[in-house]
Write a protein that holds these residues in place. Structure first.
Motif, PDB file in Angstrom:
ATOM      1  N   VAL A 176      43.856  12.109 -15.881  1.00 19.81           N
ATOM      2  CA  VAL A 176      42.925  12.910 -15.080  1.00 19.81           C
ATOM      3  C   VAL A 176      42.308  14.023 -15.925  1.00 19.81           C
ATOM      4  N   GLY A 177      43.141  14.719 -16.692  1.00 24.43           N
ATOM      5  CA  GLY A 177      42.621  15.785 -17.545  1.00 24.43           C
ATOM      6  C   GLY A 177      41.697  15.266 -18.618  1.00 24.43           C
ATOM      7  N   HIS A 178      42.051  14.139 -19.225  1.00 24.23           N
ATOM      8  CA  HIS A 178      41.218  13.561 -20.281  1.00 24.23           C
ATOM      9  C   HIS A 178      39.853  13.140 -19.736  1.00 24.23           C
ATOM     10  N   ARG A 179      39.858  12.459 -18.604  1.00 20.46           N
ATOM     11  CA  ARG A 179      38.593  12.014 -18.013  1.00 20.46           C
ATOM     12  C   ARG A 179      37.749  13.202 -17.575  1.00 20.46           C
ATOM     13  N   GLY A 180      38.391  14.215 -17.012  1.00 22.36           N
ATOM     14  CA  GLY A 180      37.640  15.385 -16.570  1.00 22.36           C
ATOM     15  C   GLY A 180      36.999  16.130 -17.717  1.00 22.36           C
ATOM     16  N   ARG A 181      37.794  16.376 -18.778  1.00 23.35           N
ATOM     17  CA  ARG A 181      37.230  17.075 -19.930  1.00 23.35           C
ATOM     18  C   ARG A 181      36.147  16.249 -20.611  1.00 23.35           C
ATOM     19  N   GLY A 182      36.393  14.932 -20.736  1.00 21.48           N
ATOM     20  CA  GLY A 182      35.398  14.078 -21.366  1.00 21.48           C
ATOM     21  C   GLY A 182      34.093  14.051 -20.594  1.00 21.48           C
ATOM     22  N   ALA A 183      34.194  13.946 -19.264  1.00 19.40           N
ATOM     23  CA  ALA A 183      32.980  13.932 -18.438  1.00 19.40           C
ATOM     24  C   ALA A 183      32.225  15.253 -18.542  1.00 19.40           C
ATOM     25  N   ALA A 184      32.961  16.358 -18.554  1.00 16.24           N
ATOM     26  CA  ALA A 184      32.304  17.664 -18.667  1.00 16.24           C
ATOM     27  C   ALA A 184      31.605  17.827 -20.017  1.00 16.24           C
ATOM     28  N   LEU A 185      32.277  17.401 -21.085  1.00 12.16           N
ATOM     29  CA  LEU A 185      31.658  17.497 -22.407  1.00 12.16           C
ATOM     30  C   LEU A 185      30.415  16.624 -22.509  1.00 12.16           C
ATOM     31  N   ARG A 186      30.507  15.398 -21.991  1.00 14.24           N
ATOM     32  CA  ARG A 186      29.331  14.521 -22.040  1.00 14.24           C
ATOM     33  C   ARG A 186      28.191  15.083 -21.212  1.00 14.24           C
ATOM     34  N   ARG A 187      28.517  15.687 -20.063  1.00 13.83           N
ATOM     35  CA  ARG A 187      27.480  16.255 -19.225  1.00 13.83           C
ATOM     36  C   ARG A 187      26.793  17.421 -19.920  1.00 13.83           C
ATOM     37  N   ARG A 188      27.559  18.314 -20.536  1.00 19.59           N
ATOM     38  CA  ARG A 188      26.951  19.438 -21.256  1.00 19.59           C
ATOM     39  C   ARG A 188      26.153  18.952 -22.460  1.00 19.59           C
ATOM     40  N   HIS A 189      26.700  17.941 -23.141  1.00 17.65           N
ATOM     41  CA  HIS A 189      25.991  17.408 -24.297  1.00 17.65           C
ATOM     42  C   HIS A 189      24.662  16.790 -23.865  1.00 17.65           C
ATOM     43  N   ARG A 190      24.674  16.032 -22.763  1.00 15.90           N
ATOM     44  CA  ARG A 190      23.446  15.424 -22.280  1.00 15.90           C
ATOM     45  C   ARG A 190      22.420  16.488 -21.891  1.00 15.90           C
ATOM     46  N   GLU A 191      22.893  17.557 -21.259  1.00 13.03           N
ATOM     47  CA  GLU A 191      21.972  18.632 -20.875  1.00 13.03           C
ATOM     48  C   GLU A 191      21.328  19.268 -22.102  1.00 13.03           C
ATOM     49  N   LEU A 192      22.132  19.503 -23.144  1.00 10.44           N
ATOM     50  CA  LEU A 192      21.579  20.086 -24.360  1.00 10.44           C
ATOM     51  C   LEU A 192      20.605  19.139 -25.049  1.00 10.44           C
ATOM     52  N   VAL A 193      20.984  17.861 -25.091  1.00 10.17           N
ATOM     53  CA  VAL A 193      20.108  16.889 -25.740  1.00 10.17           C
ATOM     54  C   VAL A 193      18.788  16.764 -24.990  1.00 10.17           C
ATOM     55  N   GLU A 194      18.838  16.829 -23.667  1.00 11.01           N
ATOM     56  CA  GLU A 194      17.606  16.745 -22.884  1.00 11.01           C
ATOM     57  C   GLU A 194      16.691  17.926 -23.149  1.00 11.01           C
ATOM     58  N   ILE A 195      17.290  19.065 -23.528  1.00 11.65           N
ATOM     59  CA  ILE A 195      16.477  20.261 -23.799  1.00 11.65           C
ATOM     60  C   ILE A 195      15.867  20.203 -25.193  1.00 11.65           C
ATOM     61  N   VAL A 196      16.692  19.892 -26.183  1.00 15.95           N
ATOM     62  CA  VAL A 196      16.223  19.973 -27.570  1.00 15.95           C
ATOM     63  C   VAL A 196      15.846  18.617 -28.154  1.00 15.95           C
ATOM     64  N   GLY A 197      16.211  17.522 -27.486  1.00 13.66           N
ATOM     65  CA  GLY A 197      15.922  16.203 -28.035  1.00 13.66           C
ATOM     66  C   GLY A 197      14.757  15.537 -27.318  1.00 13.66           C
ATOM     67  N   ARG A 198      14.428  14.358 -27.812  1.00 12.53           N
ATOM     68  CA  ARG A 198      13.368  13.571 -27.195  1.00 12.53           C
ATOM     69  C   ARG A 198      13.778  12.095 -27.244  1.00 12.53           C
ATOM     70  N   VAL A 199      13.544  11.424 -26.158  1.00 11.72           N
ATOM     71  CA  VAL A 199      13.895  10.012 -26.072  1.00 11.72           C
ATOM     72  C   VAL A 199      12.888   9.198 -26.856  1.00 11.72           C
ATOM     73  N   ASP A 200      13.396   8.305 -27.691  1.00 14.56           N
ATOM     74  CA  ASP A 200      12.530   7.437 -28.481  1.00 14.56           C
ATOM     75  C   ASP A 200      12.037   6.311 -27.586  1.00 14.56           C
ATOM     76  N   ALA A 201      10.735   6.289 -27.351  1.00 15.13           N
ATOM     77  CA  ALA A 201      10.162   5.278 -26.460  1.00 15.13           C
ATOM     78  C   ALA A 201      10.319   3.869 -27.020  1.00 15.13           C
ATOM     79  N   ALA A 202      10.371   3.760 -28.349  1.00 17.18           N
ATOM     80  CA  ALA A 202      10.457   2.433 -28.971  1.00 17.18           C
ATOM     81  C   ALA A 202      11.882   1.969 -29.176  1.00 17.18           C
TER      82      ALA A 202
END
Length: 316
Positions: free
Chosen positions: A110-136
């Motif tokens: 439970v702790g591993h999944r919770g921490r992993g999900a939180a880290l991925r969520r924060r990482h995705r939020e940061l990437v959405e701000i500073v990154g750009r999806v490659d259309a190709a």
């Protein structure tokens, strides 16, 4: 009691002997075989422990115990005495043996999944701000950063993160090889495999096999991703790309699976090896897999045989 003894002996043998055997085996040319050996040993060890607890709590003779008893008839005379003497302890020991490890494992999961999900969520939020999806590019996110980086992020809708600095320092063939390496991690669920090993190591760090598995599997999944990328692109392109990225690298993310890690020298050597030497190494790795899987039944036979010899000696 014979069946329980055999199961415990097999589990202990795998937990102690398997990491010593597997760590000496060269799985660089056959990483999938190595992963099967490590994960198979982990699963067999856990299975032996679970089955032993089930047999201990089973009302009456558990399935298979009669067959095991026929193999060692000399234990039949004293087994009822042992069962009678320990009858009052069997059920409490079995219940505690099931509840405590299960609770510990559930807490870690439970702790591993919770921490992993939180880290991925924060990482995705940061990437959405500073990154750009490659259309190709499918599941490819670009970052405007000069440091050459490439890593994969698991989870629902997993994706690969690359920097503009990586593309600038690689040729087209090298670029395709690096992307193939990272997509191989996602396609073969390497993050999830490693996550299972890390959870077991954290929950049961006192078991040598579980404690050693995460580091070994981390290296093997990198070799496996290299092999997948080399097969779909060009081994020399991936070899030169790893060299180039290692020469430019100055920082890395905290991702568990990274393009460059401590196994880089071995990975480069494997990519540069001739096909003949890789075939010989794969045969050797397969042999080691078979030997490791034979540890459990061999240990069970030896343990039961020793028990029979001791009983015969005592009763004479």
């Amino acid at each position: 009691m014979i069946l329980i003894t055999a199961l415990l002996a097999a589990g202990v043998a795998l937990a102690v002997l398997a990491p010593a055997v597997l760590s000496r085996a060269d799985f660089t040319a056959a990483p999938v075989v190595g992963m099967a050996a490590w994960l198979g040993a982990v699963a067999a060890t856990a299975g032996c422990g679970v089955l032993a607890l089930i047999a201990l709590a089973w009302p009456g003779d558990p399935p298979g115990n009669v067959l095991a008893g026929r193999l060692v008839e000399s234990l039949a005379a004293v087994e009822p005495v042992v069962v009678t003497w320990t009858a009052g302890l069997i059920m409490p020991v079995a219940v505690i043996g099931m509840i405590v490890p299960t609770g510990q494992l559930a807490r870690i999961v439970v702790g591993h999944r919770g921490r992993g999900a939180a880290l991925r969520r924060r990482h995705r939020e940061l990437v959405e701000i500073v990154g750009r999806v490659d259309a190709a590019g499918a599941r490819l996110v670009r970052l405007d950063h000069p440091v050459p980086l490439a890593y994969s992020v698991a989870g629902r809708g997993g994706y690969v993160v690359v920097t503009d600095g990586l593309e600038r320092c690689l040729t087209e063939a090298q670029w395709r090889a690096v992307l193939a390496h990272e997509h191989a991690h996602l396609r073969w669920f390497h993050h999830h495999i490693l996550g299972v090993c890390q959870v077991l190591a954290q929950a049961f760090s006192w078991i040598p096999l579980f404690a050693a598995a995460p580091a070994a599997v981390t290296t093997l999944v990198e070799f496996a991703a290299d092999r997948a990328a080399a097969a779909s692109t060009d081994p020399q392109a991936l070899h030169s790309a790893l060299h180039t990225v290692a020469a430019h690298e100055s920082a890395m993310p905290t991702a568990r699976l990274r393009l460059i890690d401590e196994s880089l020298p071995m990975r480069l050597e494997c990519l540069a090896a001739a096909p003949e030497s890789r075939s010989a190494a794969r045969r050797t790795a397969t042999t080691m897999l078979v030997v490791t899987m034979l540890l459990a039944p061999a240990a069970a036979v030896v343990a039961v045989g020793l028990s029979a010899a001791m009983v015969c000696f005592i009763t004479v």
